[in-house]
Scaffold this motif. Structure first.
Motif, PDB file in Angstrom:
ATOM      1  N   UNK A 160      -4.641   2.151   4.820  1.00 29.18           N
ATOM      2  CA  UNK A 160      -3.359   1.470   5.030  1.00 29.18           C
ATOM      3  C   UNK A 160      -2.238   2.093   4.219  1.00 29.18           C
ATOM      4  N   UNK A 161      -2.563   2.921   3.244  1.00 28.44           N
ATOM      5  CA  UNK A 161      -1.533   3.489   2.366  1.00 28.44           C
ATOM      6  C   UNK A 161      -0.801   4.681   2.994  1.00 28.44           C
ATOM      7  N   UNK A 162      -1.288   5.181   4.114  1.00 31.52           N
ATOM      8  CA  UNK A 162      -0.778   6.461   4.622  1.00 31.52           C
ATOM      9  C   UNK A 162      -0.267   6.329   6.053  1.00 31.52           C
ATOM     10  N   UNK A 163       0.477   7.340   6.533  1.00 32.77           N
ATOM     11  CA  UNK A 163       0.820   7.370   7.951  1.00 32.77           C
ATOM     12  C   UNK A 163      -0.456   7.368   8.790  1.00 32.77           C
ATOM     13  N   UNK A 164      -0.372   6.771   9.962  1.00 36.32           N
ATOM     14  CA  UNK A 164      -1.544   6.623  10.817  1.00 36.32           C
ATOM     15  C   UNK A 164      -2.145   7.983  11.171  1.00 36.32           C
ATOM     16  N   UNK A 165      -3.480   8.059  11.070  1.00 37.20           N
ATOM     17  CA  UNK A 165      -4.227   9.224  11.529  1.00 37.20           C
ATOM     18  C   UNK A 165      -5.191   8.787  12.626  1.00 37.20           C
ATOM     19  N   UNK A 166      -5.583   9.739  13.430  1.00 36.75           N
ATOM     20  CA  UNK A 166      -6.461   9.478  14.556  1.00 36.75           C
ATOM     21  C   UNK A 166      -7.670   8.637  14.117  1.00 36.75           C
ATOM     22  N   UNK A 167      -7.939   7.578  14.849  1.00 33.89           N
ATOM     23  CA  UNK A 167      -9.076   6.665  14.654  1.00 33.89           C
ATOM     24  C   UNK A 167      -8.923   5.746  13.448  1.00 33.89           C
ATOM     25  N   UNK A 188      -2.586  -7.381  -0.094  1.00 38.98           N
ATOM     26  CA  UNK A 188      -1.348  -8.034  -0.534  1.00 38.98           C
ATOM     27  C   UNK A 188      -0.568  -7.142  -1.505  1.00 38.98           C
ATOM     28  N   UNK A 189      -1.282  -6.429  -2.379  1.00 41.89           N
ATOM     29  CA  UNK A 189      -0.590  -5.495  -3.283  1.00 41.89           C
ATOM     30  C   UNK A 189       0.079  -4.381  -2.485  1.00 41.89           C
ATOM     31  N   UNK A 190      -0.620  -3.884  -1.480  1.00 40.50           N
ATOM     32  CA  UNK A 190      -0.029  -2.837  -0.633  1.00 40.50           C
ATOM     33  C   UNK A 190       1.205  -3.374   0.088  1.00 40.50           C
ATOM     34  N   UNK A 191       1.129  -4.638   0.516  1.00 37.69           N
ATOM     35  CA  UNK A 191       2.251  -5.234   1.249  1.00 37.69           C
ATOM     36  C   UNK A 191       3.476  -5.415   0.354  1.00 37.69           C
ATOM     37  N   UNK A 192       3.251  -5.590  -0.945  1.00 36.06           N
ATOM     38  CA  UNK A 192       4.367  -5.765  -1.887  1.00 36.06           C
ATOM     39  C   UNK A 192       4.839  -4.441  -2.482  1.00 36.06           C
ATOM     40  N   UNK A 193       4.184  -3.353  -2.135  1.00 37.32           N
ATOM     41  CA  UNK A 193       4.522  -2.057  -2.723  1.00 37.32           C
ATOM     42  C   UNK A 193       5.805  -1.497  -2.106  1.00 37.32           C
ATOM     43  N   UNK A 194       6.254  -0.377  -2.675  1.00 43.28           N
ATOM     44  CA  UNK A 194       7.422   0.287  -2.126  1.00 43.28           C
ATOM     45  C   UNK A 194       7.088   1.290  -1.036  1.00 43.28           C
ATOM     46  N   UNK A 195       5.823   1.364  -0.650  1.00 43.31           N
ATOM     47  CA  UNK A 195       5.361   2.289   0.378  1.00 43.31           C
ATOM     48  C   UNK A 195       5.528   1.625   1.740  1.00 43.31           C
ATOM     49  N   UNK A 196       6.433   2.158   2.555  1.00 43.47           N
ATOM     50  CA  UNK A 196       6.733   1.510   3.840  1.00 43.47           C
ATOM     51  C   UNK A 196       5.523   1.505   4.773  1.00 43.47           C
TER      52      UNK A 196
END
Length: 231
Positions: A160-167, A188-196
Motif C-alpha cells: 500500500x505504500x507504493x504506486x500500484x504494480x501488476x497484481x 491507519x498509520x499509512x492513511x495518516x501519512x504524507x504519502x499520497x
C-alpha cells in the motif's frame, strides 16, 4: 519430478541448502544484493543449459537416438538446476497440500518480499507476474503461524505504500485473511501519512476490510475512488 524416497531434498534443510543465498536478494546492503544477483545469474545459466538438453533429448535428430533413460536423465538434471534458482524452484516444487505446511514457504515469502522491497531489481532479474499472483492467492489463508502472519502483514503494508504494480490488487485477499489489530494499525498509520499513494491504497483496503461482502474488482475500486474524490 518424483523425488527419491528418503532423499530429503524437499524438507526445510533441502530448500535451505539450495537457496540460502537468495536471502541476499532482500538484504539492505547493495553489495550483498549484487552478490546474490550474480549467484542468481549463474543459477539461471545452469537452468537454461539444462533446458536446452531436455529440448535436444526430445527433438528428432538424424544421427542421434535418445532413449527413455536419456530423456529422464535430462529432465532430472533440469529439475535439479531449477530447484536452485528463483522463481523456477517455486514452479518445479509446488506445495503438495496446504501452503502453510510447505517447506518452500519461506522462499515463496522471500520472492514476494524481494518484489515488494526492490521492485526494479526483481523486474529486471526475475519478473514473473503469474507466479506473484499465484503465491499471493495461495497465501491468502488464515491458518498461518504468527511468524508467517507477521510477514504477510509486512507485505500488505509494503504494497500500500507504493504506486500500484501488476497484481498488487491480490494483496487484498491476504489483508482479509490476516485482518486484525496489527494490520489495521499499520493501515491507519499509512492513511495518516504524507504519502499520497499510501493514503489512497490503505483507505481502500480498510474500507474493504469493513465490507467483507464486497468483491475486490476494478469496478468496485473505480466506484470507491470516485466517491472519495467527490467527498
Amino acid at each position: 519430478m518424483t523425488e527419491r524416497a528418503g532423499s530429503g531434498v524437499d524438507d526445510d534443510h533441502g530448500w535451505t541448502e539450495r537457496l540460502a543465498w537468495a536471502y541476499g536478494l532482500i538484504a539492505p546492503d547493495p553489495a550483498e544484493r549484487a552478490a546474490a544477483l550474480d549467484r542468481l545469474a549463474s543459477a539461471r545459466g545452469e537452468v537454461e543449459s539444462a533446458r536446452l538438453r531436455v529440448t535436444k533429448a526430445w527433438l528428432p535428430a538424424p544421427r542421434l537416438r535418445f532413449k527413455a533413460r536419456d530423456r529422464a536423465a535430462a529432465q532430472e538434471a533440469y529439475d535439479e538446476a531449477a530447484s536452485r534458482c528463483l522463481p523456477e524452484a517455486l514452479w518445479s516444487r509446488q506445495p503438495p497440500g496446504e501452503i502453510n505446511t510447505w517447506a518452500g514457504l519461506p522462499f515463496a515469502l522471500l520472492f514476494l518480499e524481494w518484489e515488494a522491497r526492490y521492485p526494479q531489481e526483481w523486474t529486471q532479474h526475475a519478473k514473473a507476474w503469474g507466479t506473484k499472483q499465484s503465491l499471493i492467492r495461495k497465501l491468502a489463508t488464515a491458518n498461518h503461524d504468527d511468524q508467517v502472519r507477521t510477514k504477510l502483514v509486512d507485505l500488505v503494508d509494503l504494497a500500500v505504500q507504493r504506486p500500484y504494480r501488476c497484481k498488487d490488487r491480490e494483496y487484498v485477499r491476504v489483508a482479509r485473511a490476516v485482518d486484525g489489530d496489527e494490520l489495521r494499525g499499520r493501515l491507519h498509520r499509512a492513511h495518516r501519512s504524507g504519502n499520497s499513494w499510501a493514503q489512497l491504497h490503505s483507505g481502500y483496503v480498510l474500507w474493504l476490510l469493513d465490507h467483507p461482502e464486497v468483491p475486490n474488482t476494478r469496478h468496485v475500486w473505480r466506484t470507491w475512488l470516485a466517491g472519495t474524490r467527490t467527498c
